[in-house]
Every structure is written in C-alpha cells, then in structure tokens.
Design a protein around this motif. Structure first.
Motif, short mmCIF file in Angstrom:
data_model
loop_
_atom_site.label_atom_id
_atom_site.label_comp_id
_atom_site.label_asym_id
_atom_site.label_seq_id
_atom_site.Cartn_x
_atom_site.Cartn_y
_atom_site.Cartn_z
N GLN A 28 0.83 -1.20 0.00
CA GLN A 28 0.00 0.00 0.00
C GLN A 28 0.87 1.25 0.00
OE1 GLN A 28 -3.56 0.04 -0.13
NE2 GLN A 28 -3.02 2.14 -0.69
N VAL A 29 1.94 1.23 0.75
CA VAL A 29 2.86 2.37 0.77
C VAL A 29 3.39 2.65 -0.63
CG1 VAL A 29 5.13 3.19 1.56
CG2 VAL A 29 3.57 2.09 3.18
N ASN A 30 3.85 1.62 -1.30
CA ASN A 30 4.42 1.81 -2.64
C ASN A 30 3.36 2.22 -3.65
OD1 ASN A 30 7.14 1.21 -1.96
ND2 ASN A 30 6.67 -0.97 -1.95
N GLU A 31 2.14 1.71 -3.47
CA GLU A 31 1.05 2.14 -4.36
C GLU A 31 0.72 3.61 -4.13
OE1 GLU A 31 -3.70 1.25 -5.18
OE2 GLU A 31 -2.46 -0.30 -4.25
N ASN A 32 0.70 4.03 -2.87
CA ASN A 32 0.44 5.44 -2.56
C ASN A 32 1.51 6.34 -3.17
OD1 ASN A 32 -1.74 4.60 -1.07
ND2 ASN A 32 -0.81 4.98 0.93
N ILE A 33 2.75 5.88 -3.11
CA ILE A 33 3.84 6.65 -3.69
C ILE A 33 3.69 6.75 -5.20
CG2 ILE A 33 6.33 6.63 -4.14
CD1 ILE A 33 6.64 5.40 -1.30
N SER A 34 3.34 5.65 -5.83
CA SER A 34 3.23 5.63 -7.29
C SER A 34 2.06 6.45 -7.81
CB SER A 34 3.09 4.18 -7.78
OG SER A 34 4.24 3.42 -7.47
N THR A 35 0.92 6.35 -7.12
CA THR A 35 -0.28 7.04 -7.61
C THR A 35 -0.40 8.46 -7.09
OG1 THR A 35 -1.66 6.26 -5.77
CG2 THR A 35 -1.49 4.83 -7.73
N GLY A 36 0.17 8.70 -5.90
CA GLY A 36 0.01 10.01 -5.27
C GLY A 36 -1.38 10.23 -4.72
N GLU A 37 -2.19 9.17 -4.68
CA GLU A 37 -3.57 9.28 -4.20
C GLU A 37 -3.69 8.61 -2.83
OE1 GLU A 37 -6.04 7.55 -7.17
OE2 GLU A 37 -5.49 9.01 -8.73
N TYR A 38 -3.68 9.42 -1.79
CA TYR A 38 -3.78 8.89 -0.43
C TYR A 38 -4.21 10.02 0.50
CZ TYR A 38 0.87 11.03 -0.32
OH TYR A 38 1.92 11.90 -0.44
N THR A 39 -4.82 9.62 1.61
CA THR A 39 -5.20 10.56 2.66
C THR A 39 -4.77 9.97 3.98
OG1 THR A 39 -7.14 11.29 1.39
CG2 THR A 39 -7.07 11.84 3.74
N LEU A 40 -3.72 10.51 4.55
CA LEU A 40 -3.22 10.01 5.83
C LEU A 40 -4.21 10.35 6.94
CD1 LEU A 40 0.55 10.98 5.54
CD2 LEU A 40 -0.59 8.89 4.80
N GLY A 41 -4.37 9.43 7.87
CA GLY A 41 -5.30 9.65 8.97
C GLY A 41 -6.60 8.89 8.83
N THR A 42 -6.82 8.26 7.68
CA THR A 42 -8.04 7.47 7.48
C THR A 42 -7.82 6.04 7.97
OG1 THR A 42 -7.39 6.79 5.25
CG2 THR A 42 -8.64 8.85 5.46
N ILE A 43 -8.90 5.31 8.17
CA ILE A 43 -8.78 3.91 8.58
C ILE A 43 -8.01 3.12 7.55
CG2 ILE A 43 -10.10 1.80 9.01
CD1 ILE A 43 -12.32 3.51 10.18
N GLU A 44 -8.24 3.42 6.28
CA GLU A 44 -7.60 2.68 5.20
C GLU A 44 -6.09 2.89 5.17
OE1 GLU A 44 -11.79 3.23 4.57
OE2 GLU A 44 -10.19 4.73 4.83
N SER A 45 -5.63 4.00 5.72
CA SER A 45 -4.20 4.32 5.61
C SER A 45 -3.40 4.00 6.87
CB SER A 45 -4.03 5.81 5.29
OG SER A 45 -4.36 6.61 6.42
N ARG A 46 -4.04 3.43 7.88
CA ARG A 46 -3.36 3.27 9.17
C ARG A 46 -2.11 2.40 9.10
NH1 ARG A 46 -8.52 2.67 13.25
NH2 ARG A 46 -9.08 4.89 13.25
N ASP A 47 -2.14 1.34 8.30
CA ASP A 47 -0.95 0.50 8.22
C ASP A 47 -0.04 0.90 7.07
OD1 ASP A 47 -2.63 -0.35 6.23
OD2 ASP A 47 -2.64 -2.46 6.82
N ALA A 48 -0.25 2.12 6.56
CA ALA A 48 0.65 2.69 5.54
C ALA A 48 1.04 4.11 5.94
CB ALA A 48 -0.02 2.68 4.16
#
Length: 330
Positions: free
Chosen positions: A83-103
C-alpha cells in the motif's frame, strides 16, 4: 498520586514526544534539501529517538490521545509495504483514514528510511536516482508532517495553557476509582496497553504465540530499523515507572496503604524478572525469533505472569473496574 502522574510523568512524556517530533521534522527538511548519507543517518536517528519517546506515551491512550486515535494512527504495524508503494506511485492517499493506518506513521517511516534498500547507498538512491524519488520524498515528508501534527495536537490538549486536560485529570470531579475516574482511566489504559500492545504486540505475536506457533518475525515493531527489542525494553521500563510512580507516589504506594504490600512487592519482582528475560534477547528481534525463538517465548511467559497481578489482583484491591473487552480469553 495523580498529581505525581500528571505533572511528573504524563506531561513530561508528551512534551518529550513533541520535542522529538520537532527534531524529526527538522531532520526530514534537511534530508529533503540535501540528500546526503549524513542527512539520511541524522533522519534515521531522529526517527529512532521519537520511537523511543513514544514508548513513554503509549500507556496513556485516554483523554486527548483516545480522541484522535493516537495509537492506531501513529503506531500500527506491520506496515503494508504494498500500500505504501502504491500510494507513492499514484500520489492518491489521505493520511489519517482507517484505510491508511498500516501505511502511515512511525512504522511506515521505519520502512521508508530502512527498508527500501539493502544498504545505505541503495536507500539513498531511492530518494535521488529512482524514478519515484520525488514522490517517495513527498510521501516521507507527508508522514512526518502527519505524525508531528498528531503529536502537537495531543500534547497541547494536555497542557494547562492549551486544552487543559491536565486540569480535568486532576479535578475533584474525576477523583475516586469509579468508572470514568482518572484512576480508572489510567489503570484501564495501562493494563490494556500492557496486555495487548506490550506482551502481545511487541513479543507474543511476532514469536508466534497468537498464530499456533507460526513465527511472524516481520511483525516486530521496528522490523526495518532492527531495534524492536530496545523499544520493548523501554516500554516495559515505563510500565514499571508508572507502577512505582517514579520518584513520587505511585500505585505501589496505594496498594501498600491498603494493606496489600505483598502484592506490590510481587508485581515489582515480576516486572524485574520480565525485564531480565528481555535482557537475555538481542536485536534485531526478528533475527532472534528466526534463529532462537525459545528465549523469546520465555520472555512472553514472564510478561504473562504480570497480567493477572495487574488486571485482577491490583484492580480488586484498588476497587477499579476493567471496562475494556478481552479479545483473547486472558
């Protein structure tokens, strides 16, 4: 006792964590400006110092920390590297959400600063020569800013000049040992932390205790940094300080005043024995688990002995009700 905890243990712990978050932010800015081995090493060191400082705060997940889901946001591990690498590649992420907790948070920063290469040169290249170098740097900086903002918010809520939760914690309205009292919240938070996040999270789960004996070395807290044992030892040291009150009145004194001095001494002895057991291990803890797991399992057993003493015996004497739900039958 609460005056001692609030003013001499809890507030200083949050203030120290806030200070290390500021140092981490400054080191990240320096690394972004000059991507050199020296600045990478300084940033890695700043992260380790903050992760050590977190060990003193992690047992206090009530009040402001509970409101912002501090533990889950700051220290969910193991990191989901895909998930971390996908977030880096796409640039589409929101830190602080449930979905992002382990990334996100401290474990993800551990991966970004230690786990993206086999050597310092390879790690540095991921922020200089790699095609995703700028996106990776952005993700690193966003995580540092996220961590710093979360810590700043929580620490400020505790301060008298901020949200003044310290005033609430020490208020006569929250005296006593009833559910919702300051003592009740403190002890529930301490015992929950000890049981699930120290005994299990730092030792039992990686050692395979919760997976039918299947070892999970990658589930250690600082898997990529290689200092998971050091974090566990620091955390157990803080649990001991909370029980004894450091240099002031603590739960041990309260037990003694209520005629349970033998229980107080037993808890102190078991805490010492558990720390001794951890001291027989070595970092990286993941390698210890892979190569010689038996001493890790022994350490878990030593930590386990303390659960009943704190959760049942101590709370019974103090008149505190455990309000969180068990999740493993212990």
């Amino acid at each position: 006792m609460l005056q001692n905890y609030g003013n001499n243990i809890i507030l200083p712990a949050f203030e120290n964590l806030q200070s290390t978050a500021g140092d981490l932010d400054a080191a990240a800015s320096d690394f972004n400006a000059e991507r050199t081995p020296e600045h990478l090493q300084a940033l890695q060191s700043a992260l380790k110092e903050m992760r050590l400082a977190w060990q003193d705060v992690s047992p206090f997940q009530f009040g402001p920390a509970e409101s912002v889901l501090m533990r889950a946001s700051l220290n969910t591990y193991p990191t989901d590297t895909e998930q971390v690498n996908e977030n880096i590649s796409t640039g589409e992420y929101t830190l602080g959400t449930i979905e992002s907790r382990d990334a996100a948070g401290l474990p993800t920063l551990g991966y970004l600063l230690h786990g993206v290469g086999e050597s310092e040169e390879e790690i540095l290249a991921m922020y200089t020569a790699n095609t995703d170098a700028e996106s990776r740097m952005t993700y690193l900086l966003d995580n540092v800013a996220f961590v710093k903002d979360l810590v700043d918010t929580t620490a400020d809520e505790w301060r008298e000049a901020g949200g003044n939760y310290i005033g609430t914690f020490l208020s006569e309205n929250n005296a006593g040992t009833d559910v919702g009292s300051s003592v009740g919240m403190l002890i529930n938070s301490l015992v929950l932390h000890y049981e699930r996040f120290l005994r299990d999270g730092k030792i039992g789960i990686p050692a395979g205790v919760r997976s039918a004996g299947v070892e999970r070395p990658t589930a250690t807290e600082a898997y990529y940094g290689g200092y998971s044992l050091e974090l566990a030892q620091a955390n157990l040291g803080q649990v001991e300080q909370i029980f004894t009150g450091g240099g002031g009145e603590g739960l041990d004194d309260n037990l003694e005043a209520l005629g349970a001095g033998d229980l107080s001494e037993e808890i102190k002895t078991e805490l010492t024995d558990a720390q001794t057991a951890l001291g027989s291990l070595s970092d990286p803890l993941s390698q210890q688990i892979e190569q010689d797991n038996e001493p890790v399992l022994t350490s878990f057993e030593e930590l386990q002995k303390i659960v009943t003493l704190l959760k049942a015996d101590m709370t019974s004497v103090l008149g505190v009700t455990i309000t969180y739900q068990d999740n493993d039958g212990d």
